[in-house]
Design a protein around this motif. Structure first.
Motif: not given
Ligand code: P71
Length: 889
Positions: A413-439
């Protein structure tokens, strides 16, 4: 004014907001639910929300201002405050408040800009709100200018002005977040505006950032400070508009200021139509107050330099990591079209979705869909540490390196404003990034003392070279104690504010009982106002006159109460604890041979109980092993001696077991703690440490109803009701929440590892400290730091005083002065340990503060030979370390 980059924040953390760390599986689900448009995600689903609008950490004074909104419809005190702040800092005589920056734009357009007008502007994002009103916005930004990329092309501007129909010239400070304007150019625009009878309207939401840029890069302006530059820029405009949620660090609000009474009159007649009355303009009274205070504070030179240093550092790290970007005043604007050229028109939103999938960070392009492929990664002002920003940068770098795995979002779905957008996606297979810091993120800050070295020298002399006698306002980094100095979380404050106070029984009491039972596994839990109150009662209930109390090194208040009850403390800690150079990992352990010898010599009946402290304070924050707890308990149960923990720093001890005992490496701290407590019959706790509260304590018994009953009897006499122990209902609520937060593995790891970091930096520089580094503090060994100073000339006292002079850091002596004199001889005890304690408060300081501390101590180390000792000029009989005064020898 040119300066070197700041080493650490010119403030400390006052309150924190806990962060969420959604798992990869949760992130997938949240993304799908959000139509793969990260605008639709909520902060509870996000770790770091990289946007600067309304997300800044406030000062504690601003937060306090929230509660003094007088919320009057007309002529509120908060409005009067806003007028004063605007006059003082911005220099304009008139102010019209609005609900937000859009409210300010609306008033300008409706009072000054007829349909069909032409508005020259240096900001492309102005088109979003101006173009739809039948106004033609002409981009007059000077593309040839290399430094002040927000400068107006004066020739182009004059051409536009010659065409007429230009009621205002719109100039943005740091246009679109990326393009600063010079003061000289702004003045030239003003001149042209005057010549053509039009008005210069300055959008100053990022005026601070622009002033910093002018201070740094505009040749003629380097001698001015931020404050005077801000005023000069505002005074150059006819009309100035500002977003309260940007530089003033409020969460909403806007202002329109001018020196022109006629323009102001137009605004206040129009403000009633769209916004509210001219003395509140659609802002709550509290928001007026927060904006007013924010304007007064925003030009603070040290704070501005810190914020800009963070931005520079963040963008540099990204550049070095190969992320294509444009540097912004508040972060990095990533060229998503270059990262994901194959994603075409959805490159920006694809980049945002992939970043969230990778690590839980949100960076989102908002407003209208345009052609420029930038995704802003903005830094919420003052809310994040450099360490957190480094990790966000590393996540972005990692994403860019995996870009070829990412396919473009497919538009549903689309519109002139960014909040109006909606999508489909094939999730990419990414090496996830994990935070190790003050929570947690920084929610509010407290400015700290900023004396010069000369001023500190005077201050410590006036305090008799005793750091206890320094005013905290003169201290830059306060390492006196970790007791009662924690930063509370917003969840704790919410619980605190939400109570219905009562001197009888409260819901919070029941919640606290439940929380303590879950955490410690003990049946009887008695709240006290702090640790020593629990120690008093326990000692009175358990000790018969003349009985022995073996323990793993004494703590002052604990031993005092044992003695007041007629007990005699016997130290049964392992020998290694008294040797600051031993690297034994469990220096808090009880020596079974020593304990056995005491029992064998005097009999089990002569022993009242074992006083068993976790993470032993006086030994250097040294942990007890799980095996030692088991062994002590097994032995004591067999001979009928009760074991009581001083569980003041029990969570830190539990983390040390997780860290150092491989059998517990995968066990949550919460479960380790629960097991530890099984090997005892009860405990006392000073809640002011691990429990993450500023006041409160606990006396608990595992299952002995008789001891509990006797204790409650004394509690009623000395402390308060059984249902509050003398604490406010609100404090009970804060404790109940604090004990949930303290067993978060990420939190306690970041807490103890911060201590380790400070210790490592000092060790690497060859500075003598107690090893291994403990949990809550780093202890400098003054005997080895100042070997030329005799112990009767108080080397640790002198070292603590000198650390303050050199660095503004306040430490605590734990040596000859603290130990006192032997009453029989009148001589100093000259204890084996002559230490200076650098104690870390919880959730208050960042790792950059740690670096600043280490650098200062290292400087002092290099000139240690010039330091001499001290002599008493005033020496109280009891606990002389608190009030004693000294002179230099
Ligand atoms: C610390 C403190 C606070 C303190 C106390 C006395 C002199 C100087 C500073 C307090 C503790 C503690 C342990 C293990 C009991 C108490 C008393 N520590 N046990 O380290 O460390 O608790 O202050 O809540 O009454 O600076 P209380």
């Amino acid at each position: 004014m040119s300066r070197t980059a700041p080493v650490a924040e010119p403030h400390k953390i006052k309150t924190v907001r806990l962060l969420a760390f959604p798992t990869l599986e949760e992130r997938k689900k949240h993304l799908a639910d959000a139509g793969f448009n990260v605008f639709n995600l909520t902060p509870g689903q996000i770790t770091f929300d990289m946007t600067s609008g309304g997300t800044s950490a406030m000062s504690q004074e601003q937060l306090a201002g929230q509660l003094v909104g007088d919320e009057a419809y007309a002529g509120s005190r908060n409005f009067e405050h806003l007028q004063r702040a605007v006059a003082d800092v911005l220099g304009h005589g008139y102010v019209c408040p609005t609900h937000s920056i859009l409210g300010a734009v609306k008033l300008i357009v409706s009072t000054m800009v007829p349909a069909g007008s032409v508005i020259p502007s240096n900001g492309r994002n102005r088109m979003d709100v101006l173009t739809p009103r039948d106004v033609d916005v002409v981009d007059v930004r000077d593309r040839a200018e290399p430094t002040f990329t927000g400068n107006v092309d004066l020739v182009h501007l004059e051409e536009v002005l010659q065409g007429g129909k230009t009621p205002i010239v719109d100039v943005q400070a740091f246009a679109d977040g990326q393009h600063p304007i010079s003061l000289a150019n702004l003045r030239a625009v003003r001149e042209l505006a005057d010549r053509y009878g039009t008005r210069l309207v300055l959008e100053g939401s990022r005026i601070i950032e622009n002033a910093w840029y002018v201070e740094r890069h505009e040749p003629a302006q380097g001698d001015r400070d931020i404050r005077s530059l801000v005023k000069l820029m505002v005074k150059t405009s006819h009309i100035h508009q500002m977003d309260g949620a940007q530089d003033p660090k409020a969460n909403a609000g806007g202002i329109l200021t001018t020196d022109n009474p006629a323009d102001h009159e137009h605004f206040i007649n129009e403000v009633v139509v769209f916004e509210g009355l001219h003395t509140y303009g659609g802002m709550a009274g509290r928001t007026l107050e927060v904006v007013a205070r924010g304007i007064e504070e925003m030009a603070d030179e040290d704070e501005v330099h810190w914020v800009m240093h963070q931005t520079e550092r963040f963008t540099q790290r990204l550049r070095d990591g190969g992320v294509p970007l444009e540097r912004g005043c508040d972060g990095a604007y990533v060229r998503a079209d270059q990262v994901l050229p194959h994603a075409g028109t959805t490159a920006r939103d694809t980049f945002s979705a992939a970043l969230y999938l990778l690590c839980g960070v949100r960076a989102v392009a908002m407003h209208r869909r345009g052609s420029e492929g930038l995704v802003p990664v903005q830094i919420p002002r003052l809310a994040m540490t450099n360490e957190q920003l480094d990790q966000v940068a590393d996540a972005l770098i990692s994403l860019v390196r995996q870009a070829d795995r990412i396919s473009g979002l497919q538009v549903v779905e689309e519109g002139p404003w960014r909040d109006q957008m909606s999508y489909h996606w094939v999730l990419p297979d990414l090496e996830p990034f994990a935070f190790d810091t003050f929570p947690y993120q920084i929610h509010t800050i407290e400015r700290v003392g900023g004396l010069t070295q000369g001023q500190r020298e005077k201050a410590i002399r006036a305090a008799g070279y005793n750091t206890f006698l320094l005013p905290s306002a003169d201290v830059s980094i306060d390492l006196l104690t970790d007791s009662g100095t924690s930063a509370m979380s917003t969840d704790q404050w919410a619980a605190y504010d939400g109570v219905r106070a009562t001197p009888a029984t409260s819901e919070e009491y029941h919640q606290l009982m439940q929380a303590w039972r879950d955490l410690l596994g003990y049946q009887f839990n008695i709240p006290t106002h702090q640790g020593r109150a629990a120690e008093h009662i326990l000692s009175q209930v358990m000790i018969h006159r003349g009985q022995l109390v073996p323990g793993n090194m004494y703590f002052t208040t604990t031993k005092l109460h044992q003695e007041l009850a007629g007990g005699v403390f016997v130290d049964v800690i392992v020998d290694e604890a008294h040797d600051p150079t031993s690297n034994f990992p469990w220096k808090g352990n009880i020596d079974m041979t020593k304990l056995g010898a005491v029992v064998d010599e005097h009999g089990a009946d002569a022993v009242a109980y074992i006083s068993f402290e976790h993470s032993v304070n006086m030994a250097g924050g040294q942990p007890v092993s799980m095996d030692n707890m088991k062994e002590v308990y097994t032995y004591c149960s067999s001979v009928g001696i009760p074991v009581f923990f001083d569980a003041t720093r029990c969570v830190e001890n539990a983390y040390m077991i997780q860290w150092k005992d491989p059998r517990y490496a995968r066990t949550p701290v919460r479960d380790i703690l629960r097991e530890m407590m099984m090997y005892g019959d009860g405990c006392t706790v000073s809640g002011k440490k691990d429990f993450l509260i500023n006041i409160g304590g606990l006396l608990a018994f595992r299952d002995n109803a008789e001891w509990a009953e006797e204790s409650e009897e004394l509690l009623r006499i000395y402390e308060g009701n059984v249902t509050d122990g003398g604490l406010a209902t609100a404090d009970l609520a804060a404790i109940a929440q604090g004990v949930k937060e303290m067993v978060d593995d990420r939190y306690i790891r970041s807490r103890v590892q911060q201590t380790q970091l400070l210790g490592r930096m000092l060790l690497d520089a060859g500075i003598p400290i107690v090893t291994p580094v403990g949990t809550h503090a780093v202890f400098l060994d003054a005997k080895r730091f100042l070997p030329h100073v005799d112990q009767d000339e108080y080397p640790a006292q002198r070292l603590a005083a000198e650390i303050f002079v050199e660095t503004g850091v306040r430490a605590m002596e734990r040596g000859n002065v603290s130990k006192g004199r032997d009453p029989s001889t009148g001589e100093n005890y000259r204890p084996a340990l002559e230490l200076v304690r650098l104690t870390l408060s919880r959730r208050v300081y960042t790792n950059d503060h740690m670096r600043a501390i280490a650098e200062g101590v290292i400087r002092l180390w290099k000139k240690r030979e010039s330091l001499k000792g001290l002599k008493f000029v005033y020496e109280p009989d009891k606990l002389r370390f608190f009030q004693g005064r000294f002179e230099l020898l």
